[in-house]
Every structure is written in C-alpha cells, then in structure tokens.
Design an enzyme around this catalytic site. Structure first.
Site, PDB file in Angstrom:
ATOM      1  N   LYS A  33       0.827  -1.202   0.000  1.00 47.35           N
ATOM      2  CA  LYS A  33       0.000   0.000   0.000  1.00 47.35           C
ATOM      3  C   LYS A  33       0.865   1.256   0.000  1.00 47.35           C
ATOM      4  CE  LYS A  33      -3.767   0.342   2.385  1.00 47.35           C
ATOM      5  NZ  LYS A  33      -4.814   0.312   3.434  1.00 47.35           N
ATOM      6  N   TYR A  70      -2.611   4.436  -6.368  1.00 43.81           N
ATOM      7  CA  TYR A  70      -3.551   4.026  -5.317  1.00 43.81           C
ATOM      8  C   TYR A  70      -4.768   4.931  -5.402  1.00 43.81           C
ATOM      9  CZ  TYR A  70      -5.047   2.398  -0.653  1.00 43.81           C
ATOM     10  OH  TYR A  70      -5.735   1.837   0.398  1.00 43.81           O
TER      11      TYR A  70
END
Length: 693
Positions: free
Chosen positions: A230, A239
């Site tokens: 992430k 993202y």
C-alpha cells in the site's frame, strides 16, 4: 485485539507449515524462511517507519477505547428504540446490537491518523430511518463527537463524524434476527436472507474483510506485506479506485493471493513474489482467493459466463464473499498499462534489494510524473466559495476517469495517465477570489508512420466529459454560480506556469537503461505502448510504458476565439451496439477521431448560443515560441476555432466504441443544466502533429 496490532514479524509461528490448503490452486513454494529473509524483513520495517505506517500502542489503545464507547452507544440506543416499540422487558434486556469494523483497520494495516470504517448491526425491529434520525440525534448530544453529518441518499448510506479526534464512517445494517449477540459471525451467507439491497451493500465490506483474513495462511506476514505494498502504491501514484487504479481492498486481495501461493514466506520475500506474480499475470484472467459459490439468494454476482458486460473488465479482482463482485471495474486501458509497468519496475527494484545492491527505501521513491511526458492536459475545477469548492472537486474527481476513457479511445492517443495528486491553482492562473484545484493528465501521442502531418481534435473528448460532470451536478442540485471546469493542453516546458519549481524540476537519475534502436512498440495484453526509437539513456525510475515522445518545440499561436453554447446531450459519448465484439483482450476499440466542426455544428444547430468571454478549453497564452528542428519528431500545436483551420482527418466511421460504464455514471438521457446562470462554455483543443523527414 492483539490480532489488530502491527506486531513485527519473527518467531517460530511464522515457520510453521500451514495446516490447510489455501486458494484455488496449490502453492508455488512451501519453502520456510531463511535467516537472511528475516533480516531483509526487519530492514523493510525500518524503511517503512519514517512514512508513519505503524501506529504506536497509545494510539491503538485510543482507537479501542473510542470503539468501545461507540459500541455502548449502539446498545443503549437499540434498547431505547426497543422500549419505544413496546418490546417486552425480557426481550429488551437481550436485544443486543454491535459495532463491526472493516477496511484497513479491521485488516490491521491502518496508518497513523487514518479513519475507521465501521458498521452498526441492529435487529429486525430497528429501521434504517431510526438510525438516521434517533441515533443521529443521540450522537449529537455527546461533546466528544464533532463534524457530524449524515449522507442518507448515498449508494451506501453513511453517518460520518469525528469521535474524540478519530474520523469514523458508520454504516447501518438491519438483520432478520430478533437479537444481535456479541459473538455474531457475519461470514455466513444465510445472514443475507430477506435483507434489502442497502443492507447487503453495507454488510459487504465486513464480509469481504473477514473472508480475506480467513483465507491467508499467516495474518502477520500478510499485514506487513500489505503495509509495504500500500505504501509503494501510494508513493508511485497508483492508489485510487476512483481514478481507475486500485483501492485498498483490491491491493489487499492481490497480497492475499501472493500469501496463498507462498504460505510460509515472510514479508520481504512476499513483497518480491508479489511483483514477480503480477508482473507476469495474464490479464484479464481474474484474481480469485477462492472458488465462487452460489448461495441461491438470486443476488447479482460477477460471472462472465452469464453477464456479457463482465467479459470486458480489464483487470478483474474478485471479492471472496457472496455476492462476488469485481472490485476493479474502474480500471481502464491506460491505468492497467501503467500498473503493469509499475509491477515490472517493482520487480527489478526488489531483485536488486534481495541481491544486496539497493536498499528498501528505493522501492518507495516516487516517480517524477512531470518529467515523464511531453504533453499534458491540465484539468482545473474552480468555485467561488470554499464550501462550493469542496463539493465541486469531489464530483469532478469522481468523473476524471470518464475523461481518461475518452482520451484513450482517441485513435492518436496511446496513453492517458492521470496523476492522483491534485494541486492548488497558482495565483497567476486564477481569479483572486476563486478556490481552484488542478489535476494533470500525461499524454503519449501515437507515432504515425509515413505521415507528413496529422490533425488531432480533442474538443469532443473533453466536451463530452464536461457534459457528464455538469449533468450529474445538475441532477443532484449541486451546480451553483462560479462552478467551472477548464481543460488546457500544455507542454512539459510550460508546466512551470502552473506548478512550483520544486514539483516540476528534474530529479537526479540513478540508474539508466539503453533501449535498442529498433524498438518501435511494445504490445502488452492488447494495449499498444509506443516507445521512442532512439539510443538515448532513459532513467530506470520511469516505467517502460512512460517513455516520452521526441522533444517538441511549440510554435507561436493566437488565443482561441470562444464560441459559447449550452451543451447538448447529443455530445455525450455514444455506445456502438456491436462495438464490444471488436475490442481486443477487453480493451476498448479506438475511435477514429473527434467529430469535425461540420458535425458539431449540425449537433448544436438548435442550441441556444450564449455570449460569454470565459474559455473552458484554452491553450496557455502566449506559449513558448521556438522553431522545430528537423528530425526532432512530432510538433504539436494548437489550432484555434478561427483563422487557418486544420484539415479534417478523413474518416469513414465516427462511431464511439467504449467499455460498458459503471453503475455510478449518470444516464445519457439525464437533463442538462438549463439555467443561464450556469453556462457551459465550449471551445476547441485542436493539435497538429507535424513530422519532418
């Protein structure tokens, strides 16, 4: 609650062989971790700490305390509602009620200051209207709760608030049960029986999160790996589910699949294997954590055998809980290409790291987006007040993927890359009292063989996008005076007019790759990525698909003359009935070109003409004035509506074939804004590509 903490990997637990089979295939490797793998994992943790991905014990305990208080509020409220609805005292004492968490907090990968996604589960006698009325009022009475607001008409209805400094998004689900016990498990499909669709949607987040955790061999290894991936995705600008990249749940499922394939590996190894697996993944083959099951509840599920539209999803990642859905339906040809190249780049970096040739910090270095491309579209959203601006940019950002889709379907555009980060408008480029946000879309134009010059008209691509935004704003009664969108074509050397020097300046190149002279194009799963045929040194920090066009010199141009119209619904993209059959590997077919001026004139023949000097689509004026050196490649200039006109591109078919839109997009028949106070200005962005022999 220890399971939720960010405990560092290590110890004997991680070396145990899994006791059950995970995933839809057998594991690739069951090899246990070596001592050096643990060392690399510790170094990975150290490299992530400066980015604030780990929450300390005090912050974690604060979250637990807040959730405990919220859970008590829910139980008290349900008991009060039960009494008002004349339930017997014996039933009220055990009616229950519970708060469940989902998303990054439930997965155990939340960062410092992150919000909490939560779900209020109530028994059958508690209505949704009770939640948005009496529970909302109960929350209002508590001093610790700030910024309380309800969004009852959202796709998934929610109450948002800050509880003692922690942001919480609270959903509601009413189950067909007399009481809600504390040990309730939401994973069973039978719990969905006799529920309305809003409750099913609200339950979906918890059910998917719990299923992901159940399907990974080692939760701690999974969590640390997911934290790393992430962070990498955010740093690399990929993202964002809204903009057509991947959101949190999609990244979690890709990491979970990697953990299934390497069940005994620790985080450092799993990060490397993540890039190995998905740099070689043959999209659009779906990523599945388990075989889909039919629960005979007649809910719509992702199934390309049954649903024709599912066959055209470009990068399907399927949620493991019933009803199974594709979490990546926003992915476009361009965003898939960008992510595929980022996977390859991540693999090359982790190869170096595990060979001792680089540190983990290199994996988290951001790309210099503003050095990648020669051409950019600057999308500007402005409003006259701060409150209107916050509303407006939320809507505009949610529709930017429509613009990207329009651009990438243009025959002469190879790639349209939107930077997820927005920037405030510079004082030089806005009115003093306006609130402004800007997004930048990098463009790669197709290399045209044996053509002296090619004319490209982006007017229709951009106008149909603005029509969509204004129509949606009008439908939800958001459109107010001063809300505007502007689209501008700029070259790389003109970016300093919009951005501060530290954002635009070149970064030091660390490693370079040499492309062979005979490389013209790279075919990737049906998406054609054109590479410059030259022997220059190209920084390996750039994904391969992002190599730039040859240098461009701008010619002096006159400012475009505005021609203002209220947009017509006919200018929205049209669906070709059989067009999807012509696409390759799920990628949308290219549209030959934007309609000619004559076509547009016909469409707007009956449209009221409004006098307005504002230009929504404009070239920066005056642009840099340089001559084009022969042999430098394409020279792209803007052609205004008046004066010398670019020769239209000959065409046979002007139809637009496109991927099926998501449910979120407005219907093409929706009314357009009719108020003269909210005028939509139409102008032209026309580019001429001149190639010199």
């Amino acid at each position: 609650m220890k399971e939720m903490s960010s405990t560092m990997p290590g110890g004997q637990q991680q070396q145990q062989q899994p006791q059950k089979h995970y995933g839809i295939t057998s594991a690739i490797s069951l090899a246990p971790p070596r001592e050096i793998d643990h060392q690399y994992t510790k170094k990975l943790c150290d490299a992530m700490k400066p980015f604030g991905v780990f929450e300390d014990e005090e912050e974690l305990n604060h979250r637990l305390a807040v959730l405990g208080k919220l859970n008590n509020f829910v139980k008290e409220w349900i008991a009060e509602i039960s009494e008002l609805k004349n339930l017997p005292p014996s039933a009220i004492s055990c009616v229950g009620g519970k708060i469940f968490t989902f998303g990054s907090y439930r997965l155990g990968v939340h960062t410092k200051g992150a919000d909490i996604d939560a779900l209020c589960v109530a028994p059958r006698h508690v209505e949704r209207s009770d939640f948005f009325q009496s529970f909302f009022e109960k929350l209002k009475q508590h001093e610790e709760i700030k910024d309380l607001r309800a969004v009852e008409d959202a796709f998934v209805p929610v109450i948002k608030f800050k509880f003692d400094g922690i942001e919480i998004d609270l959903l509601f689900a009413r189950l067909a049960l007399q009481s809600i016990p504390d040990n309730l498990d939401l994973r069973g499909d039978s719990i969905l029986r006799n529920l309305d669709i809003r409750c099913i949607r609200s339950l979906n987040g918890c059910r998917v999160t719990d299923e992901i955790l159940y399907l990974v061999p080692n939760k701690e290894n999974f969590r640390l790996t997911l934290r790393a991936i992430k962070l990498w995705a955010k740093r690399r600008g990929i993202y964002s589910n809204m903009l057509g990249f991947l959101g949190g749940v999609s990244w979690a499922m890709l990491v979970a699949r990697t953990c299934q394939l390497y069940p005994n590996a620790v985080a450092a190894t799993l990060v490397h294997k993540f890039f190995l697996v998905f740099s070689k993944w043959e999209w659009p083959n779906p990523v599945l954590l388990k075989q889909p099951e039919d629960s005979n509840l007649n809910l719509p599920v992702w199934d390309p055998r049954v649903n024709p539209s599912d066959r055209y999803h470009l990068m399907p990642i399927i949620t493991p809980a019933y009803p199974q859905q594709n979490s990546t339906y926003n992915v476009s040809t361009s965003t898939r290409t960008i992510m595929s190249e980022e996977f390859k780049y991540g693999l090359s970096i982790t190869d170096e790291i595990l060979l001792g040739k680089a540190e983990w910090s290199k994996l988290f270095e951001p790309p210099n987006f503003f050095q990648k491309y020669k051409h950019y579209i600057v999308l500007t959203a402005s409003a006259s007040t701060e409150e209107n601006h916050l509303e407006w940019i939320g809507l505009v950002e949610s529709k930017i993927r429509v613009l990207v889709g329009n651009l990438e379907r243009n025959e002469y555009i190879t790639l349209a890359h939107v930077n997820p980060q927005s920037f405030p408008g510079s004082k030089e480029n806005r009115n003093e009292n306006d609130f402004v946000s800007m997004w930048f879309i990098g463009i790669i134009f197709k290399k045209v063989e044996n053509a002296e010059s090619v004319n490209i008209d982006l007017t229709y691509d951009i106008q149909s996008f603005t029509d969509t935004v204004y129509r949606q704003a009008n439908n939800i009664n958001m459109l107010k005076d001063g809300m505007k969108i502007e689209a501008t074509h700029v070259k790389k050397k003109q970016l300093h007019q919009y951005l501060p020097p530290e954002v635009v300046q070149k970064k030091k190149r660390r490693i370079v790759l040499i492309y062979n002279r005979n490389v013209d194009s790279l075919s990737l799963n049906g998406s054609l990525i054109f590479l410059k045929a030259h022997s220059d040194l190209i920084s390996s920090l750039l994904p391969l698909s992002h190599s730039e066009e040859p240098p461009v010199k701008a010619r002096p141009v006159s400012p475009p003359v505005s021609s203002s119209v209220i947009p017509n619904a006919a200018s929205s993209p049209k669906m070709e009935p059989n067009g999807l059959e012509e696409s390759i590997n799920g990628a949308p077919a290219k549209r030959p070109h934007s309609p000619t001026e004559e076509d547009l004139a016909k469409r707007h023949k009956e449209t009221e003409v409004v006098s307005n000097d504002d230009s929504i689509f404009k070239e920066p004026y005056p642009p840099a004035s340089d001559s084009c050196t022969p042999g430098e490649g394409p020279n792209i200039v803007s052609t205004p509506l008046s004066g010398s006109k670019a020769k239209p591109i000959p065409t046979i078919d002007t139809s637009r074939t496109q991927r099926l839109p998501s449910m979120e997009l407005p219907d093409a028949s929706s009314p357009l804004p009719a108020s003269n106070s909210c005028r939509v200005v139409k102008n032209s962005i026309k580019l001429a590509l001149n190639r010199h022999k």
